[in-house]
Motif scaffolding. Structure first.
Motif, PDB file in Angstrom:
ATOM      1  N   LEU A  91     -10.978 -10.227   4.085  1.00  0.00           N
ATOM      2  CA  LEU A  91      -9.965 -11.232   4.398  1.00  0.00           C
ATOM      3  C   LEU A  91      -9.729 -12.075   3.155  1.00  0.00           C
ATOM      4  O   LEU A  91     -10.679 -12.554   2.532  1.00  0.00           O
ATOM      5  N   PHE A  92      -8.464 -12.240   2.791  1.00  0.00           N
ATOM      6  CA  PHE A  92      -8.092 -13.030   1.626  1.00  0.00           C
ATOM      7  C   PHE A  92      -7.033 -14.046   2.024  1.00  0.00           C
ATOM      8  O   PHE A  92      -6.160 -13.752   2.835  1.00  0.00           O
ATOM      9  N   GLY A  93      -7.099 -15.223   1.428  1.00  0.00           N
ATOM     10  CA  GLY A  93      -6.084 -16.242   1.631  1.00  0.00           C
ATOM     11  C   GLY A  93      -5.337 -16.490   0.337  1.00  0.00           C
ATOM     12  O   GLY A  93      -5.895 -16.348  -0.743  1.00  0.00           O
ATOM     13  N   TYR A  94      -4.065 -16.832   0.473  1.00  0.00           N
ATOM     14  CA  TYR A  94      -3.267 -17.162  -0.708  1.00  0.00           C
ATOM     15  C   TYR A  94      -2.397 -18.373  -0.391  1.00  0.00           C
ATOM     16  O   TYR A  94      -2.115 -18.665   0.763  1.00  0.00           O
ATOM     17  N   LYS A  95      -1.979 -19.065  -1.430  1.00  0.00           N
ATOM     18  CA  LYS A  95      -1.104 -20.218  -1.271  1.00  0.00           C
ATOM     19  C   LYS A  95       0.346 -19.760  -1.302  1.00  0.00           C
ATOM     20  O   LYS A  95       0.707 -18.864  -2.067  1.00  0.00           O
ATOM     21  N   ASN A  96       1.149 -20.393  -0.487  1.00  0.00           N
ATOM     22  CA  ASN A  96       2.564 -20.036  -0.397  1.00  0.00           C
ATOM     23  C   ASN A  96       3.244 -20.079  -1.764  1.00  0.00           C
ATOM     24  O   ASN A  96       4.040 -19.209  -2.094  1.00  0.00           O
ATOM     25  N   SER A  97       2.908 -21.058  -2.568  1.00  0.00           N
ATOM     26  CA  SER A  97       3.540 -21.212  -3.888  1.00  0.00           C
ATOM     27  C   SER A  97       3.171 -20.090  -4.858  1.00  0.00           C
ATOM     28  O   SER A  97       3.889 -19.836  -5.820  1.00  0.00           O
ATOM     29  N   ASP A  98       2.069 -19.378  -4.613  1.00  0.00           N
ATOM     30  CA  ASP A  98       1.646 -18.291  -5.494  1.00  0.00           C
ATOM     31  C   ASP A  98       2.404 -16.991  -5.247  1.00  0.00           C
ATOM     32  O   ASP A  98       2.425 -16.121  -6.104  1.00  0.00           O
ATOM     33  N   LEU A  99       3.016 -16.862  -4.067  1.00  0.00           N
ATOM     34  CA  LEU A  99       3.658 -15.590  -3.727  1.00  0.00           C
ATOM     35  C   LEU A  99       5.108 -15.512  -4.172  1.00  0.00           C
ATOM     36  O   LEU A  99       5.538 -14.493  -4.688  1.00  0.00           O
ATOM     37  N   GLY A 100       5.883 -16.539  -3.990  1.00  0.00           N
ATOM     38  CA  GLY A 100       7.313 -16.441  -4.280  1.00  0.00           C
ATOM     39  C   GLY A 100       7.999 -15.678  -3.158  1.00  0.00           C
ATOM     40  O   GLY A 100       7.708 -15.878  -1.987  1.00  0.00           O
ATOM     41  N   GLN A 101       8.876 -14.760  -3.501  1.00  0.00           N
ATOM     42  CA  GLN A 101       9.600 -13.980  -2.498  1.00  0.00           C
ATOM     43  C   GLN A 101       8.671 -12.960  -1.851  1.00  0.00           C
ATOM     44  O   GLN A 101       7.844 -12.341  -2.507  1.00  0.00           O
ATOM     45  N   PHE A 102       8.832 -12.772  -0.528  1.00  0.00           N
ATOM     46  CA  PHE A 102       7.985 -11.866   0.233  1.00  0.00           C
ATOM     47  C   PHE A 102       8.484 -10.429   0.050  1.00  0.00           C
ATOM     48  O   PHE A 102       9.361  -9.956   0.766  1.00  0.00           O
ATOM     49  N   ASN A 103       7.933  -9.751  -0.953  1.00  0.00           N
ATOM     50  CA  ASN A 103       8.236  -8.331  -1.154  1.00  0.00           C
ATOM     51  C   ASN A 103       7.011  -7.664  -1.779  1.00  0.00           C
ATOM     52  O   ASN A 103       6.100  -8.338  -2.252  1.00  0.00           O
ATOM     53  N   LEU A 104       7.004  -6.350  -1.767  1.00  0.00           N
ATOM     54  CA  LEU A 104       5.823  -5.615  -2.225  1.00  0.00           C
ATOM     55  C   LEU A 104       5.493  -5.902  -3.686  1.00  0.00           C
ATOM     56  O   LEU A 104       4.323  -6.076  -4.030  1.00  0.00           O
ATOM     57  N   ALA A 105       6.477  -5.986  -4.539  1.00  0.00           N
ATOM     58  CA  ALA A 105       6.220  -6.238  -5.967  1.00  0.00           C
ATOM     59  C   ALA A 105       5.497  -7.570  -6.171  1.00  0.00           C
ATOM     60  O   ALA A 105       4.516  -7.640  -6.918  1.00  0.00           O
ATOM     61  N   ASN A 106       5.958  -8.617  -5.493  1.00  0.00           N
ATOM     62  CA  ASN A 106       5.314  -9.932  -5.633  1.00  0.00           C
ATOM     63  C   ASN A 106       3.922  -9.950  -5.018  1.00  0.00           C
ATOM     64  O   ASN A 106       3.016 -10.605  -5.537  1.00  0.00           O
ATOM     65  N   ILE A 107       3.740  -9.256  -3.905  1.00  0.00           N
ATOM     66  CA  ILE A 107       2.423  -9.205  -3.264  1.00  0.00           C
ATOM     67  C   ILE A 107       1.433  -8.474  -4.171  1.00  0.00           C
ATOM     68  O   ILE A 107       0.304  -8.912  -4.364  1.00  0.00           O
ATOM     69  N   GLU A 108       1.855  -7.357  -4.746  1.00  0.00           N
ATOM     70  CA  GLU A 108       0.971  -6.622  -5.653  1.00  0.00           C
ATOM     71  C   GLU A 108       0.672  -7.429  -6.912  1.00  0.00           C
ATOM     72  O   GLU A 108      -0.424  -7.351  -7.455  1.00  0.00           O
ATOM     73  N   LEU A 109       1.621  -8.226  -7.382  1.00  0.00           N
ATOM     74  CA  LEU A 109       1.380  -9.110  -8.523  1.00  0.00           C
ATOM     75  C   LEU A 109       0.357 -10.191  -8.170  1.00  0.00           C
ATOM     76  O   LEU A 109      -0.528 -10.508  -8.964  1.00  0.00           O
ATOM     77  N   LEU A 110       0.459 -10.719  -6.963  1.00  0.00           N
ATOM     78  CA  LEU A 110      -0.504 -11.698  -6.462  1.00  0.00           C
ATOM     79  C   LEU A 110      -1.917 -11.106  -6.458  1.00  0.00           C
ATOM     80  O   LEU A 110      -2.871 -11.742  -6.884  1.00  0.00           O
ATOM     81  N   ILE A 111      -2.017  -9.864  -6.019  1.00  0.00           N
ATOM     82  CA  ILE A 111      -3.314  -9.166  -5.991  1.00  0.00           C
ATOM     83  C   ILE A 111      -3.811  -8.916  -7.411  1.00  0.00           C
ATOM     84  O   ILE A 111      -4.976  -9.175  -7.738  1.00  0.00           O
ATOM     85  N   LYS A 112      -2.934  -8.434  -8.265  1.00  0.00           N
ATOM     86  CA  LYS A 112      -3.308  -8.097  -9.646  1.00  0.00           C
ATOM     87  C   LYS A 112      -3.766  -9.324 -10.426  1.00  0.00           C
ATOM     88  O   LYS A 112      -4.722  -9.261 -11.205  1.00  0.00           O
ATOM     89  N   LYS A 113      -3.098 -10.461 -10.208  1.00  0.00           N
ATOM     90  CA  LYS A 113      -3.452 -11.696 -10.917  1.00  0.00           C
ATOM     91  C   LYS A 113      -4.672 -12.378 -10.300  1.00  0.00           C
ATOM     92  O   LYS A 113      -5.127 -13.400 -10.798  1.00  0.00           O
ATOM     93  N   ASP A 114      -5.192 -11.826  -9.208  1.00  0.00           N
ATOM     94  CA  ASP A 114      -6.382 -12.352  -8.536  1.00  0.00           C
ATOM     95  C   ASP A 114      -6.198 -13.824  -8.134  1.00  0.00           C
ATOM     96  O   ASP A 114      -7.046 -14.667  -8.396  1.00  0.00           O
ATOM     97  N   LEU A 115      -5.067 -14.099  -7.479  1.00  0.00           N
ATOM     98  CA  LEU A 115      -4.748 -15.466  -7.055  1.00  0.00           C
ATOM     99  C   LEU A 115      -5.157 -15.752  -5.614  1.00  0.00           C
ATOM    100  O   LEU A 115      -4.680 -16.699  -5.007  1.00  0.00           O
ATOM    101  N   MET A 116      -6.044 -14.939  -5.066  1.00  0.00           N
ATOM    102  CA  MET A 116      -6.435 -15.110  -3.674  1.00  0.00           C
ATOM    103  C   MET A 116      -7.894 -15.524  -3.557  1.00  0.00           C
ATOM    104  O   MET A 116      -8.701 -15.219  -4.418  1.00  0.00           O
TER     105      MET A 116
END
Length: 127
Positions: A91-116
């Motif tokens: 289970l991972f949590g993220y901040k709304n401001s870290d995601l931006g637009q809800f799409n696969l590219a942004n979600i994978e960027l969130l994961i890659k940048k380890d912002l969770m």
């Protein structure tokens, strides 16, 4: 690395869930005018059944921890924690401001940048 996941983005406005598995990404957007938070778990189950996804220990749940409305965050976190406990997944949590637009590219960027944050989720409420 997170490959297959369920993402819960319910903070009180433009609520949606996403499901990534086998390199496919599906989004379910809730009708803002009639959305009932009691139905979140049922909508997730229906999405999993529709796409024939079986959650195992290699699966992860990502949940938006805010800022957002109190009730929507509490329901989202409770459902995510229930899935984590029952299926023994990450289970991972993220901040709304870290995601931006809800799409696969942004979600994978969130994961890659380890912002969770893993497991310890501290929701941010809007007063």
């Amino acid at each position: 690395m997170i490959k297959n996941f369920l993402i819960i983005d319910c903070i009180g406005k433009e609520n949606k869930i996403g499901l990534k598995f086998d390199k496919k990404f599906h989004i379910y957007k809730f009708d803002q005018n009639v959305y009932n938070y009691d139905q979140l778990a049922l909508n997730i189950l229906n999405l999993l059944k529709k796409h024939k996804v079986n959650i195992d220990n290699k699966f992860s749940v990502l949940v938006n921890s805010g800022p957002g409305s109190f009730s929507s965050l509490r329901v989202s976190l409770a459902v995510a924690k229930g899935i984590k406990i029952s299926k023994k997944i990450n289970l991972f949590g993220y901040k709304n401001s870290d995601l931006g637009q809800f799409n696969l590219a942004n979600i994978e960027l969130l994961i890659k940048k380890d912002l969770m944050q893993k497991n310890l989720i501290k929701p941010l409420y809007i007063s």
